[in-house]
Every structure is written in C-alpha cells, then in structure tokens.
Design an enzyme around this catalytic site. Structure first.
Site, PDB file in Angstrom:
ATOM      1  N   LEU A   8       0.833  -1.210   0.000  1.00 27.72           N
ATOM      2  CA  LEU A   8       0.000   0.000   0.000  1.00 27.72           C
ATOM      3  C   LEU A   8       0.864   1.256   0.000  1.00 27.72           C
ATOM      4  O   LEU A   8       0.584   2.231   0.695  1.00 27.72           O
ATOM      5  CB  LEU A   8      -0.931  -0.011   1.220  1.00 27.72           C
ATOM      6  N   MET A  11       1.891   3.693  -5.070  1.00 27.50           N
ATOM      7  CA  MET A  11       0.968   3.189  -6.083  1.00 27.50           C
ATOM      8  C   MET A  11      -0.172   2.419  -5.447  1.00 27.50           C
ATOM      9  O   MET A  11      -1.351   2.679  -5.707  1.00 27.50           O
ATOM     10  CB  MET A  11       1.731   2.296  -7.067  1.00 27.50           C
ATOM     11  N   GLY A  12       0.153   1.444  -4.598  1.00 30.65           N
ATOM     12  CA  GLY A  12      -0.862   0.571  -4.040  1.00 30.65           C
ATOM     13  C   GLY A  12      -1.912   1.296  -3.231  1.00 30.65           C
ATOM     14  O   GLY A  12      -3.106   0.990  -3.305  1.00 30.65           O
ATOM     15  N   ASP A  30      -0.147  -4.391   4.362  1.00 29.10           N
ATOM     16  CA  ASP A  30       1.167  -3.787   4.180  1.00 29.10           C
ATOM     17  C   ASP A  30       1.977  -4.054   5.447  1.00 29.10           C
ATOM     18  O   ASP A  30       1.404  -4.202   6.537  1.00 29.10           O
ATOM     19  CB  ASP A  30       1.036  -2.271   3.943  1.00 29.10           C
ATOM     20  N   ARG A  31       3.287  -4.114   5.296  1.00 28.36           N
ATOM     21  CA  ARG A  31       4.124  -4.320   6.480  1.00 28.36           C
ATOM     22  C   ARG A  31       4.022  -3.161   7.457  1.00 28.36           C
ATOM     23  O   ARG A  31       4.288  -3.312   8.645  1.00 28.36           O
ATOM     24  CB  ARG A  31       5.586  -4.542   6.066  1.00 28.36           C
ATOM     25  N   GLY A 114       1.654   6.157 -12.203  1.00 26.84           N
ATOM     26  CA  GLY A 114       2.400   6.853 -11.173  1.00 26.84           C
ATOM     27  C   GLY A 114       1.500   7.497 -10.129  1.00 26.84           C
ATOM     28  O   GLY A 114       0.417   7.014  -9.820  1.00 26.84           O
ATOM     29  N   LYS A 164       4.887  -3.552 -20.549  1.00 26.12           N
ATOM     30  CA  LYS A 164       5.217  -2.426 -19.669  1.00 26.12           C
ATOM     31  C   LYS A 164       6.713  -2.124 -19.705  1.00 26.12           C
ATOM     32  O   LYS A 164       7.131  -0.957 -19.639  1.00 26.12           O
ATOM     33  CB  LYS A 164       4.778  -2.748 -18.237  1.00 26.12           C
ATOM     34  N   HIS A 167       7.284  -0.186 -22.792  1.00 26.96           N
ATOM     35  CA  HIS A 167       6.743   1.152 -22.513  1.00 26.96           C
ATOM     36  C   HIS A 167       7.760   1.994 -21.756  1.00 26.96           C
ATOM     37  O   HIS A 167       8.018   3.159 -22.087  1.00 26.96           O
ATOM     38  CB  HIS A 167       5.446   0.997 -21.710  1.00 26.96           C
ATOM     39  N   GLU A 171       9.829   5.369 -22.704  1.00 27.87           N
ATOM     40  CA  GLU A 171       9.806   6.502 -21.775  1.00 27.87           C
ATOM     41  C   GLU A 171      11.223   7.025 -21.527  1.00 27.87           C
ATOM     42  O   GLU A 171      11.449   8.250 -21.485  1.00 27.87           O
ATOM     43  CB  GLU A 171       9.151   6.034 -20.477  1.00 27.87           C
ATOM     44  N   TYR A 172      12.186   6.121 -21.349  1.00 23.21           N
ATOM     45  CA  TYR A 172      13.588   6.518 -21.156  1.00 23.21           C
ATOM     46  C   TYR A 172      14.034   7.408 -22.316  1.00 23.21           C
ATOM     47  O   TYR A 172      14.628   8.471 -22.108  1.00 23.21           O
ATOM     48  CB  TYR A 172      14.482   5.284 -21.122  1.00 23.21           C
TER      49      TYR A 172
END
Length: 291
Positions: A8, A11-12, A30-31, A114, A164, A167, A171-172
């Site tokens: 989490l 992104m999550g 999540d930890r 993102g 991805k 992709h 992007e780079y």
C-alpha cells in the site's frame, strides 16, 4: 467484487482508493500497520470469499517471490494472484507454473500512471489466461482511465510485464530527448526564456505530450533546475529492454543511449539528468537528490 491488495505504498495506496471509489471492497495488507486493513496475509485471505483475487504491489524480485510463495500456501484452487509490480516477464512464467501446479491462476499486470493514477486512472497491460483475467476484470475496469483506451490483454503470461517494460524503455528515450533539447536551449545566449519555449510546445506541435507538460511543471517549480543534482537512477526496466533487444537482435539505439546516459549521470553532475530527475519526480513521485 472483493480484492485483496498486498503493498500500500505510493501506487498501491492510491489504487486501493480508486477501486473503492468504484464500489468494490478492498482489503489491504502492508508491512506498515498504519496503512494496513489486516495484520497478515493469512488474515487477508481469510477475509475474502472464493474465488479470491489477490493483487500484489510489492518490489520486484525477492519481495514478490516471497509473497507469491506465501500466497501459494494460503490460497485454494480457482483463486487468482495478480502481480502488478514491475517484475521481469521471466519471473511471471515461473510464478504461473508454481501456482498453476496448485490450481491457482496467475495474471501479470503492467501498471502505468504513477502518482497521478488516482485521479487520471492507470494504463493496464495484462498477460494470462482469459478465464483468470475475467475474474479480475471488474478491478481492471475500475483502475483504467475513462474512455475506450487504457487496458489491453496483451497475450500470454509475461506479456503484460513485457509490454510495460517496452513502454518504460520508450519513456527513457523520450525523457532523454527532452533533456538534451533543454540543455541545448539553456546553453545558447540567444534564447532568453527556455521555460516559455517548452511551454509554447504544449499546443500545436508534434512533440507535445504528457511528459512535456510535466517538464513545464518542473520548470515552473525550479526554472533552471538549480535545486537538483544531475543524477537519475534506472529502475531496471530500461536494462531489461536493452537485454531483450540483444536477445532478439532488434536495434534500439535511442533507448540504449538513454540508458547509458543515466549511467553517465553517476559520474558527474549532468545538466540533462536534472531534467530526467525532475520528470521522474513529477510523474512518479520518485525521489530526487538536491544540492
């Protein structure tokens, strides 16, 4: 539907919120207990009704492997695991085989969006068997941007993360091109307002893009990027893209050069890498190094 979500972070956490806004139930682990809805993966699995879908959003490599291993012991035949992190596609094939031996489905999902994804939606590239993807489809529909585009069943297991990866390789190269142009404009004495040149490109030009918009945002925050150090990390996908190109004898000169430029940023304070660092911070919330 019900979804278990593991991880989490930046992104999550936003993905959990977007899915909930679409009317689905998300149980997150999540930890960090301050972020989690449950205290363990076991509790997460127990809270879900079958057939269960558990989406993993943890760092690629060992963290993903250990999570998949634990879920393989907790889940039942007919359940599905989705890996939405930036795993290498060859890991997907391994995970699908391991889980498949227990009757558990596996879907790999390349996720782009993102820190802006909560508002704008996430572009999703997924790989796996149609029957497994169908079990996750309501979540894909909740996460994707509004409109016709933004989701693709790219092919077999591994196809999502491979897509991805490509992709991110593109992007780079795009970020590198903007960075090189910015440095050249900054260098000459005749151009007195580089930021407004970039802004003027946002309408009516063939190079307008979301990355260009983010570049303008970065220049509005720090007109000459004086606050940034010319250093940019690579998160792995660029290297994997170049490696895949070598394996398949596909020439990728622009993407390869952009990867090597990031390596160069670690040897000196590169002006170009200030722009790349600024763009990564704008679209993904990635950390930057300041002077």
């Amino acid at each position: 539907m019900e979804l278990g979500l593991v991880g989490l972070g930046k992104m999550g956490g936003n993905m959990r919120e977007r899915i909930r806004r679409a009317g689905h139930t998300v149980i997150g682990y999540d930890r960090n207990p301050d972020l989690a809805d449950v205290h363990s993966l076991g509790e997460l699995v127990d809270r879900l009704r079958g057939p269960r879908v558990v989406w993993v959003m943890v760092p690629a490599g060992a963290a993903t492997q250990s999570t998949v291993d634990e879920l393989g012991e907790l889940l039942e035949p007919g359940d599905v695991v989705v890996d939405g992190g930036n795993s290498r596609w060859t890991d997907d094939e391994k995970h699908a085989e391991e889980l498949g031996a227990k009757g558990i489905g596996f879907v790999d999902a390349g996720v782009s969006g993102g820190v802006w994804g909560l508002t704008n939606g996430y572009a999703l590239m997924v790989g796996g068997e149609p029957e497994d993807i169908a079990k996750v489809q309501p979540v894909f529909d909740a996460l994707k941007p509004e409109g016709e585009f933004g989701f693709v069943h790219a092919g077999k297991v591994g196809a999502g993360h491979f897509s991805k990866m490509v992709h991110n390789g593109i992007e780079y190269a795009m970020m590198q091109a903007y960075a090189e142009g910015w440095e050249l404009l900054e260098k000459v004495h005749s151009v007195t307002d580089v930021r407004e040149v970039f802004r003027s490109w946002q309408e009516g030009t063939v190079i307008r893009s979301w990355l260009l918009d983010l570049a303008v945002n970065a220049l509005d925050d720090d007109e000459h990027l004086d606050k940034l150090k010319g250093y940019a990390e690579d998160s792995g996908e660029g290297r994997w893209t170049v490696e895949a190109a070598i394996d398949n004898a596909v020439p990728l000169p622009a993407i390869t050069a952009s990867l090597f430029a990031r390596f160069a940023s670690r040897q000196e304070d590169s002006p170009q890498m200030k722009m790349v660092a600024a763009l990564r911070n704008q679209f993904g919330g990635h950390a930057v190094e300041t002077k």
